[in-house]
Design an enzyme around this catalytic site. Structure first.
Site, PDB file in Angstrom:
ATOM      1  N   ARG A  91       0.842  -1.190   0.000  1.00  0.00           N
ATOM      2  CA  ARG A  91       0.000   0.000   0.000  1.00  0.00           C
ATOM      3  C   ARG A  91       0.882   1.247   0.000  1.00  0.00           C
ATOM      4  O   ARG A  91       1.961   1.262   0.582  1.00  0.00           O
ATOM      5  CB  ARG A  91      -0.911   0.018   1.233  1.00  0.00           C
ATOM      6  CG  ARG A  91      -2.090  -0.931   1.145  1.00  0.00           C
ATOM      7  CD  ARG A  91      -3.008  -0.828   2.347  1.00  0.00           C
ATOM      8  NE  ARG A  91      -2.360  -1.297   3.555  1.00  0.00           N
ATOM      9  CZ  ARG A  91      -1.777  -0.530   4.463  1.00  0.00           C
ATOM     10  NH1 ARG A  91      -1.769   0.781   4.318  1.00  0.00           N
ATOM     11  NH2 ARG A  91      -1.208  -1.049   5.529  1.00  0.00           N
ATOM     12  N   TYR A  97      -1.695  -3.497  -6.828  1.00  0.00           N
ATOM     13  CA  TYR A  97      -1.411  -4.278  -5.621  1.00  0.00           C
ATOM     14  C   TYR A  97      -2.477  -4.145  -4.537  1.00  0.00           C
ATOM     15  O   TYR A  97      -2.885  -3.036  -4.182  1.00  0.00           O
ATOM     16  CB  TYR A  97      -0.071  -3.836  -5.015  1.00  0.00           C
ATOM     17  CG  TYR A  97       0.509  -4.945  -4.171  1.00  0.00           C
ATOM     18  CD1 TYR A  97       1.288  -5.942  -4.769  1.00  0.00           C
ATOM     19  CD2 TYR A  97       0.224  -5.055  -2.825  1.00  0.00           C
ATOM     20  CE1 TYR A  97       1.778  -6.980  -4.027  1.00  0.00           C
ATOM     21  CE2 TYR A  97       0.715  -6.106  -2.074  1.00  0.00           C
ATOM     22  CZ  TYR A  97       1.493  -7.072  -2.683  1.00  0.00           C
ATOM     23  OH  TYR A  97       1.965  -8.114  -1.951  1.00  0.00           O
ATOM     24  N   HIS A 112     -10.567  -1.979  11.606  1.00  0.00           N
ATOM     25  CA  HIS A 112      -9.483  -2.843  11.130  1.00  0.00           C
ATOM     26  C   HIS A 112      -9.265  -3.945  12.166  1.00  0.00           C
ATOM     27  O   HIS A 112      -8.280  -3.947  12.907  1.00  0.00           O
ATOM     28  CB  HIS A 112      -8.221  -1.975  10.972  1.00  0.00           C
ATOM     29  CG  HIS A 112      -7.115  -2.616  10.212  1.00  0.00           C
ATOM     30  ND1 HIS A 112      -5.804  -2.226  10.354  1.00  0.00           N
ATOM     31  CD2 HIS A 112      -7.089  -3.616   9.299  1.00  0.00           C
ATOM     32  CE1 HIS A 112      -5.030  -2.945   9.558  1.00  0.00           C
ATOM     33  NE2 HIS A 112      -5.792  -3.801   8.911  1.00  0.00           N
ATOM     34  N   SER A 140      -1.350  -3.508  10.381  1.00  0.00           N
ATOM     35  CA  SER A 140      -1.065  -4.479   9.321  1.00  0.00           C
ATOM     36  C   SER A 140       0.186  -5.290   9.662  1.00  0.00           C
ATOM     37  O   SER A 140       1.174  -4.731  10.146  1.00  0.00           O
ATOM     38  CB  SER A 140      -0.820  -3.736   8.010  1.00  0.00           C
ATOM     39  OG  SER A 140      -1.858  -2.822   7.776  1.00  0.00           O
ATOM     40  N   ALA A 141       0.123  -6.574   9.356  1.00  0.00           N
ATOM     41  CA  ALA A 141       1.261  -7.483   9.542  1.00  0.00           C
ATOM     42  C   ALA A 141       1.706  -7.578  11.007  1.00  0.00           C
ATOM     43  O   ALA A 141       2.887  -7.677  11.306  1.00  0.00           O
ATOM     44  CB  ALA A 141       2.428  -7.096   8.625  1.00  0.00           C
ATOM     45  N   CYS A 142       0.738  -7.527  11.928  1.00  0.00           N
ATOM     46  CA  CYS A 142       1.027  -7.719  13.361  1.00  0.00           C
ATOM     47  C   CYS A 142       0.298  -8.939  13.906  1.00  0.00           C
ATOM     48  O   CYS A 142       0.075  -9.047  15.122  1.00  0.00           O
ATOM     49  CB  CYS A 142       0.641  -6.483  14.159  1.00  0.00           C
ATOM     50  SG  CYS A 142       1.738  -5.086  13.889  1.00  0.00           S
ATOM     51  N   GLY A 143      -0.137  -9.848  13.036  1.00  0.00           N
ATOM     52  CA  GLY A 143      -0.633 -11.132  13.520  1.00  0.00           C
ATOM     53  C   GLY A 143      -2.144 -11.254  13.649  1.00  0.00           C
ATOM     54  O   GLY A 143      -2.617 -12.130  14.375  1.00  0.00           O
ATOM     55  N   LYS A 144      -2.911 -10.434  12.936  1.00  0.00           N
ATOM     56  CA  LYS A 144      -4.375 -10.606  13.025  1.00  0.00           C
ATOM     57  C   LYS A 144      -4.796 -11.959  12.460  1.00  0.00           C
ATOM     58  O   LYS A 144      -5.609 -12.663  13.044  1.00  0.00           O
ATOM     59  CB  LYS A 144      -5.111  -9.485  12.277  1.00  0.00           C
ATOM     60  CG  LYS A 144      -5.093  -8.156  13.011  1.00  0.00           C
ATOM     61  CD  LYS A 144      -6.159  -7.166  12.510  1.00  0.00           C
ATOM     62  CE  LYS A 144      -5.967  -6.768  11.080  1.00  0.00           C
ATOM     63  NZ  LYS A 144      -4.668  -6.108  10.823  1.00  0.00           N
ATOM     64  N   THR A 145      -4.217 -12.319  11.300  1.00  0.00           N
ATOM     65  CA  THR A 145      -4.596 -13.590  10.677  1.00  0.00           C
ATOM     66  C   THR A 145      -4.223 -14.749  11.602  1.00  0.00           C
ATOM     67  O   THR A 145      -5.007 -15.694  11.780  1.00  0.00           O
ATOM     68  CB  THR A 145      -3.909 -13.730   9.304  1.00  0.00           C
ATOM     69  OG1 THR A 145      -4.229 -12.560   8.530  1.00  0.00           O
ATOM     70  CG2 THR A 145      -4.370 -14.969   8.566  1.00  0.00           C
ATOM     71  N   ASN A 146      -3.040 -14.677  12.217  1.00  0.00           N
ATOM     72  CA  ASN A 146      -2.624 -15.769  13.111  1.00  0.00           C
ATOM     73  C   ASN A 146      -3.549 -15.877  14.318  1.00  0.00           C
ATOM     74  O   ASN A 146      -3.920 -16.983  14.729  1.00  0.00           O
ATOM     75  CB  ASN A 146      -1.182 -15.562  13.581  1.00  0.00           C
ATOM     76  CG  ASN A 146      -0.185 -15.711  12.446  1.00  0.00           C
ATOM     77  OD1 ASN A 146      -0.476 -16.347  11.442  1.00  0.00           O
ATOM     78  ND2 ASN A 146       0.975 -15.109  12.592  1.00  0.00           N
ATOM     79  N   ASP A 158      -9.429  -9.405   9.185  1.00  0.00           N
ATOM     80  CA  ASP A 158      -8.892  -8.067   8.878  1.00  0.00           C
ATOM     81  C   ASP A 158      -9.871  -6.925   9.144  1.00  0.00           C
ATOM     82  O   ASP A 158      -9.445  -5.859   9.550  1.00  0.00           O
ATOM     83  CB  ASP A 158      -8.455  -8.024   7.403  1.00  0.00           C
ATOM     84  CG  ASP A 158      -7.566  -6.831   7.079  1.00  0.00           C
ATOM     85  OD1 ASP A 158      -6.664  -6.525   7.873  1.00  0.00           O
ATOM     86  OD2 ASP A 158      -7.783  -6.203   6.026  1.00  0.00           O
ATOM     87  N   SER A 171       4.820 -10.329   0.609  1.00  0.00           N
ATOM     88  CA  SER A 171       4.167 -11.246  -0.335  1.00  0.00           C
ATOM     89  C   SER A 171       2.904 -11.800   0.315  1.00  0.00           C
ATOM     90  O   SER A 171       2.810 -11.918   1.542  1.00  0.00           O
ATOM     91  CB  SER A 171       5.123 -12.369  -0.739  1.00  0.00           C
ATOM     92  OG  SER A 171       5.667 -13.004   0.395  1.00  0.00           O
ATOM     93  N   ARG A 172       1.928 -12.133  -0.517  1.00  0.00           N
ATOM     94  CA  ARG A 172       0.590 -12.424   0.002  1.00  0.00           C
ATOM     95  C   ARG A 172      -0.006 -13.689  -0.582  1.00  0.00           C
ATOM     96  O   ARG A 172       0.363 -14.125  -1.675  1.00  0.00           O
ATOM     97  CB  ARG A 172      -0.351 -11.261  -0.353  1.00  0.00           C
ATOM     98  CG  ARG A 172       0.050  -9.917   0.248  1.00  0.00           C
ATOM     99  CD  ARG A 172      -0.306  -9.818   1.692  1.00  0.00           C
ATOM    100  NE  ARG A 172       0.057  -8.546   2.286  1.00  0.00           N
ATOM    101  CZ  ARG A 172      -0.703  -7.896   3.169  1.00  0.00           C
ATOM    102  NH1 ARG A 172      -1.856  -8.394   3.554  1.00  0.00           N
ATOM    103  NH2 ARG A 172      -0.282  -6.768   3.688  1.00  0.00           N
ATOM    104  N   ARG A 196       2.795  -3.511  17.937  1.00  0.00           N
ATOM    105  CA  ARG A 196       4.075  -4.226  17.980  1.00  0.00           C
ATOM    106  C   ARG A 196       5.035  -3.310  18.702  1.00  0.00           C
ATOM    107  O   ARG A 196       5.479  -2.295  18.165  1.00  0.00           O
ATOM    108  CB  ARG A 196       4.497  -4.447  16.524  1.00  0.00           C
ATOM    109  CG  ARG A 196       5.769  -5.202  16.298  1.00  0.00           C
ATOM    110  CD  ARG A 196       6.093  -5.188  14.803  1.00  0.00           C
ATOM    111  NE  ARG A 196       5.264  -6.103  14.044  1.00  0.00           N
ATOM    112  CZ  ARG A 196       5.540  -7.382  13.829  1.00  0.00           C
ATOM    113  NH1 ARG A 196       6.673  -7.894  14.302  1.00  0.00           N
ATOM    114  NH2 ARG A 196       4.737  -8.139  13.131  1.00  0.00           N
TER     115      ARG A 196
HETATM  116  C1  OXD Z   1      -3.115  -4.462   5.332  1.00  0.00           C
HETATM  117  C2  OXD Z   1      -3.821  -5.602   4.736  1.00  0.00           C
HETATM  118  O1  OXD Z   1      -2.152  -3.949   4.750  1.00  0.00           O
HETATM  119  O2  OXD Z   1      -4.717  -6.140   5.384  1.00  0.00           O
HETATM  120  O3  OXD Z   1      -3.539  -4.035   6.425  1.00  0.00           O
HETATM  121  O4  OXD Z   1      -3.513  -5.978   3.588  1.00  0.00           O
HETATM  122 MN    MN Z   2      -5.222  -5.055   7.182  1.00  0.00          MN
END
Ligand code: OXD
Ligand code: MN
Length: 580
Positions: A70, A198, A227, A249-255, A276, A364-365, A396
């Protein structure tokens, strides 16, 4: 295909007249269409088929190397008045923004197909769901939108029934970073995005619609667009709770949303509602209910392995689009932290050479439908959403912020959310590892002035006495040698258990100036690799450091001037007083 909705028909015609595509394709969301689009991209080399034996129906897309995250500095909120967008947003005057964007869009789709992508954010029959239409010249965007949203015929039918929808116009343009802009016109429920293919810049249902535009609609209509992940927790006794958590972003929400309980907590069941975004509404009883507007995941790949997130690791073994990962000699996707295999080709398609940096891009996603998640909860499709017991904020932070604390009440909780700070990650372009304020993890996503947004959050306190309790967590504390003090991942359930026990009034707490903390004996460490000393450090509240932190929070809040609700300053003063 066309539509009975005159406004949509007109917009498609006007857009075609401006952008001059070779053809127009209305997406119906069918399996056949999805396969045909994949074939088209395979034929053009926009997708690479991965090993069909080990990764069936999995593909790799390599984005332009200058287009990998982003672009917050090129993202604008275009309201007539700059103060409405607030210091938290880049602002452009709407007339000027339209002129600039329309200049870029003029003729930009020549020789290309224009895809008209109707989609629904949220279960198609939910009163909380909202529809949109993205017009794009990218087949990659169309297939990703199919995985990420309820896309196609049913969404179009809902638009035709309701008559309202958010418009999103997107073109990859020539991918020139100097001609890349992501603009939002909240008054017009309109997004115009040019020059990036992207993720959050291009899949307009996600950040642009479901957060920036939706946060604006939510302020108007009395709900919240956040978010946040949403997770379902079921105790061995069968008690169920739903928790929503906002991390940058990228701080472990998916995990956290896909957490697998450690062996010593066998009997607990954890299921995912969303990873997310959460849309939160008060129901008639004053209960805060959440839906996940998305139906798929656009998750960070590096670090995904059977120990960190087995559900995600298994989920992305089939029917997945990978973006910017590396590949092995036998054509399997590869990323740092995968745990096995070696990269042969890096994310840019070059023979792997460690001198060029990581093999997979750090941002990468994977894109995958939520249905493939082994921990998917059927409640994610419930049109009424799920009742939220607790809201968690987190960032974080190497230092300072304890493992967990509970806000004293809703108003204090809003201050806790407004004060979130976190080290930046690769999810956005810019320097990684710099601590910045990221209130409610919404810094890049709130579509209007944070001062007004906090006032909106506070207003919920007047509308319901059944609101969830608010907590703050930090999984990322380090010792002097830079080692993590807390193991994280599955062990985070130990903290979630304490949170639920607090919500249920089953456990006491240590009262401190910053909120309620667990006593060391309140966190079940049976089977965890955490020493008593580490736990002590994780639960310490150091008044001197917190006084400095509160000063920094105050100067941040003051940036919002007269838009800043007094209540937040009063809450701030109360913490400072208590710190002594
Ligand atoms: C982000 C995403 O960047 O969810 O927050 O892709
Ligand atoms: Mn996000």
């Amino acid at each position: 295909m066309t539509t009975s909705n005159a406004a949509l028909r007109r917009w498609v015609e006007e857009t075609a007249a401006l952008t001059k595509p070779a053809s127009i394709h209305w997406c119906d969301g069918s399996d056949g269409e999805y396969r045909a689009l994949l074939d088209l991209m395979l034929g053009r080399g926009d997708l690479i088929r991965l090993n069909p034996e080990t990764y069936p129906n999995c593909y790799l897309h390599r984005s332009d190397p200058t287009d990998v995250a982003r672009v917050e500095h090129l993202t604008f909120v275009c309201t007539p008045d700059k103060a409405t967008a607030g210091p938290n947003n880049n602002w452009l005057e709407p007339g000027e923004a339209h002129r600039r964007m329309d200049g870029l869009f003029a003729g930009c789709m020549q020789g290309r197909t224009m895809y008209v992508v109707p989609y629904c954010m949220g279960p198609i029959d939910s009163p909380y769901a909202r529809c949109g239409v993205e017009i794009t010249d990218s087949a990659y965007v169309a297939v990703n939108m199919r995985l990420m949203t309820r896309m196609g015929r049913a969404a179009l039918e809902r638009i035709e029934r309701e008559g309202r929808f958010v418009r999103g116009l997107h073109s990859t343009g020539d991918l020139n970073p100097d001609r890349r802009f992501i603009t939002h016109f909240p008054d017009e429920l309109l997004i115009k995005s040019f020059g990036s293919g992207y993720g959050g810049n291009a899949l307009l249902g996600k950040k642009c619609h479901a957060l920036r535009i939706a946060s604006w609609q939510a302020a108007d209509e009395g709900w919240l667009a956040e978010h946040m992940l949403i997770v379902e927790l079921e105790s061995p006794a069968g008690e169920r709770h739903y928790v929503a958590a906002a991390f940058p972003s990228a701080c472990g929400k998916t995990n956290l949303a896909m957490l697998i309980p450690p062996e010593s907590l066998a009997g607990w069941k954890v299921r995912t509602i969303g990873d997310d975004i959460a849309w939160l509404h008060l129901d008639a009883e004053g209960t805060l209910r959440a839906i996940n507007p998305e139906s798929g995941y656009f998750g960070v790949v590096p670090g995904t392995n059977p120990d960190t997130n087995r559900n995600a690791f298994d989920m992305i073994r089939r029917d997945t689009i990978f973006t910017n990962v590396a590949v092995t000699a036998d054509n399997e996707p590869w990323w740092e932290g995968k745990g096995h295999g070696t990269p042969a080709i890096d994310w840019q398609g070059r023979p792997y050479d460690p001198a060029n940096g990581p093999a997979a891009h750090p941002n990468s996603r994977f894109t995958v439908t939520a249905r493939q998640n082994p921990s998917y909860s059927p409640m994610a499709d419930d049109p009424a959403g799920v009742p939220i017991s607790a809201i968690i904020f987190g960032g974080r932070r190497r230092e300072l912020a304890p493992l967990v604390y509970q806000a004293k009440d809703w108003q204090h909780g809003v201050l806790v959310g407004a004060s979130v700070a976190s080290e930046t990650t690769a999810a956005a372009t810019g320097k990684v590892g710099v601590t910045r304020r990221d209130p409610m993890a919404m810094k890049p996503f709130c579509g209007y002035n944070f001062g007004d947004y906090w006032r909106h959050w506070l207003s919920f306190g007047e509308r319901s006495d059944r609101l969830p309790a608010i907590f703050h967590v930090n999984w990322f504390r380090q010792d002097d040698q830079g080692r993590f003090l807390w193991p994280g991942f599955g062990d985070n359930l130990r903290v979630l258990r304490w949170i639920i026990d607090r919500v249920e009034g089953r456990v006491g707490a240590r009262e401190t100036a910053i909120g309620h903390l667990p006593r060391p004996e309140d966190i079940d460490l049976n089977g965890a690799d955490v020493s008593a000393d580490a736990l002590k450090a994780l639960l310490a509240v150091e008044p001197a450091s917190w006084r400095t932190e509160m000063e920094s929070i105050e100067s941040y809040l003051q940036e919002y001037g007269n838009r800043l609700p007094d209540v937040l300053l009063e809450q701030h003063r109360a913490v400072v007083r208590a710190l002594g």
